[in-house]
Write an enzyme that holds these catalytic residues in place. Structure first.
Site, PDB file in Angstrom:
ATOM      1  CG  ASP A 101      -1.871   0.859   1.226  1.00 25.04           C
ATOM      2  OD1 ASP A 101      -2.493   1.392   0.064  1.00 25.04           O
ATOM      3  OD2 ASP A 101      -2.303   1.395   2.390  1.00 25.04           O
ATOM      4  CG  HIS A 102      -0.975   5.041   0.205  1.00 26.67           C
ATOM      5  ND1 HIS A 102      -0.994   6.027  -0.610  1.00 26.67           N
ATOM      6  CD2 HIS A 102      -2.090   4.500   0.861  1.00 26.67           C
ATOM      7  CE1 HIS A 102      -2.294   6.335  -0.514  1.00 26.67           C
ATOM      8  NE2 HIS A 102      -3.075   5.540   0.418  1.00 26.67           N
ATOM      9  CG  ASN A 132      -7.207   0.591   0.341  1.00 26.39           C
ATOM     10  OD1 ASN A 132      -7.639  -0.297  -0.170  1.00 26.39           O
ATOM     11  ND2 ASN A 132      -6.067   0.958   0.355  1.00 26.39           N
ATOM     12  CB  VAL A 133     -10.539  -0.910   6.461  1.00 26.84           C
ATOM     13  CG1 VAL A 133     -10.761  -0.461   8.125  1.00 26.84           C
ATOM     14  CG2 VAL A 133     -11.885  -0.545   5.602  1.00 26.84           C
ATOM     15  CG  HIS A 156      -4.921   7.906   4.364  1.00 28.17           C
ATOM     16  ND1 HIS A 156      -4.077   8.676   3.366  1.00 28.17           N
ATOM     17  CD2 HIS A 156      -5.196   6.766   3.915  1.00 28.17           C
ATOM     18  CE1 HIS A 156      -4.011   8.248   2.324  1.00 28.17           C
ATOM     19  NE2 HIS A 156      -4.726   6.953   2.313  1.00 28.17           N
ATOM     20  N   GLY A 157      -6.825   7.960   8.259  1.00 30.88           N
ATOM     21  CA  GLY A 157      -7.014   7.946   9.737  1.00 30.88           C
ATOM     22  C   GLY A 157      -8.529   8.280   9.944  1.00 30.88           C
ATOM     23  CG  HIS A 201      -6.648   4.763  -0.673  1.00 28.33           C
ATOM     24  ND1 HIS A 201      -5.454   3.927  -0.149  1.00 28.33           N
ATOM     25  CD2 HIS A 201      -6.702   4.209  -2.055  1.00 28.33           C
ATOM     26  CE1 HIS A 201      -4.726   3.489  -1.262  1.00 28.33           C
ATOM     27  NE2 HIS A 201      -5.640   3.385  -2.379  1.00 28.33           N
ATOM     28  N   GLY A 202      -9.094   5.205   2.933  1.00 28.17           N
ATOM     29  CA  GLY A 202      -9.776   5.874   3.994  1.00 28.17           C
ATOM     30  C   GLY A 202     -10.949   5.544   4.378  1.00 28.17           C
ATOM     31  CB  THR A 215      -7.191   4.250  11.084  1.00 27.36           C
ATOM     32  OG1 THR A 215      -6.359   4.773  10.275  1.00 27.36           O
ATOM     33  CG2 THR A 215      -7.053   4.939  12.365  1.00 27.36           C
TER      34      THR A 215
END
Length: 275
Positions: A78-79, A224-225, A174-175, A202-203, A227
């Protein structure tokens, strides 16, 4: 070249859950939950996770879990902004990798992504690219503000770069979100119309279930998960050590796995419901 495992999701209008992990126990917990729901699963390594666990070890663990469970389990980087690490992960056998050139000028992002696409495809690995800036922090990629994906640039980028799937910025972050997340579904509709490859959101942590379902119904194929999974693991670790002076380490591991499974289940229910 490896078959694009998101194309079936695109054609059948569901999404694959893609979860950031840092430990084997998180991996097992996610596989247990996905298997119970009958869903394929993507286990993601961040750059720091790939370096911490070792890219070859991560791949071998995912392959072992793929053999152990009656679902497809895929490995994904990822990233990644470090091209050397990305190449090592490709050579280690990751099923897919993401090059994040979203903070670079458009032409530079396109040039590097195109080159990496050729390298990936020669080795049977899928490539995810990104345009736009997603607010929040994901490893070394940090931004206080979002920069939404431009549909004109996105159409050109997908056509010219050869990416197999494409991450979009439509208000996701994100977060943990500060306030209610606001996804721009009109922008998503335009991006789906103009980009023929599967799109990635994402996020995912904290996005309401109805918004996730709506995004999937419109064409998002991978969510995408990260956090919430990490938070559930750390919270469970703290809770257990506060309430258990002594005990069998296996009870501790079961406690951690149960917490991760519970945190992931409500997201997986969204992916299944979209089928």
């Amino acid at each position: 070249m490896m078959e694009n495992y998101l194309l079936r999701a695109k054609h059948e209008n569901y999404a694959l859950g893609s979860f950031n992990v840092n430990t084997y126990d998180e991996m097992v917990a996610l596989c247990e939950t996905a298997a119970r729901l009958g869903q394929p699963l993507i286990l993601m390594a961040s750059m720091s996770c790939a370096r911490f666990m070792g890219e070859k070890t991560f791949v071998k663990l995912v392959q072992a879990l793929n053999d152990a469970y009656p679902i497809d389990v895929y490995s994904h980087l990822d990233h990644c902004t470090d091209q050397e690490l990305l190449l090592r992960c490709i050579d280690a056998g990751f099923d897919s990798v993401m090059f994040d050139g979203s903070h670079r000028p458009f032409a530079e992002n396109l040039q590097i992504t195109s080159s990496l696409s050729a390298y990936c495809h020669e080795r049977g690995v899928l490539l995810e690219g990104e345009l736009g800036v997603i607010a929040g922090e994901e490893g070394p990629v940090k931004s206080k503000f979002s920069e939404f994906t431009d549909p004109d640039q996105a159409e050109c980028f997908v056509r010219e770069s050869g990416v197999d799937f494409f991450a979009v910025s439509i208000g996701n972050a994100h977060g943990f979100y500060k306030g209610e997340p606001k996804l721009h579904f009109d922008l998503l509709e335009e991006l789906v119309r103009r980009c023929p490859v599967p799109l990635v959101l994402h996020g995912g942590t904290g996005i309401p279930q109805e918004d996730i379902r709506r995004a999937i119904a419109m064409g998002i194929c991978k969510v995408n998960v990260g956090t919430e999974i990490r938070s559930a693991y750390v919270s469970a670790l703290y809770s257990y050590t506060q309430t258990h002076e002594k005990g069998d380490v296996r009870d501790f591991v079961k406690y951690l796995r149960a917490a991760v499974g519970t945190a992931s289940e409500r997201y997986m229910e969204c992916f299944a419901a979209a089928k």
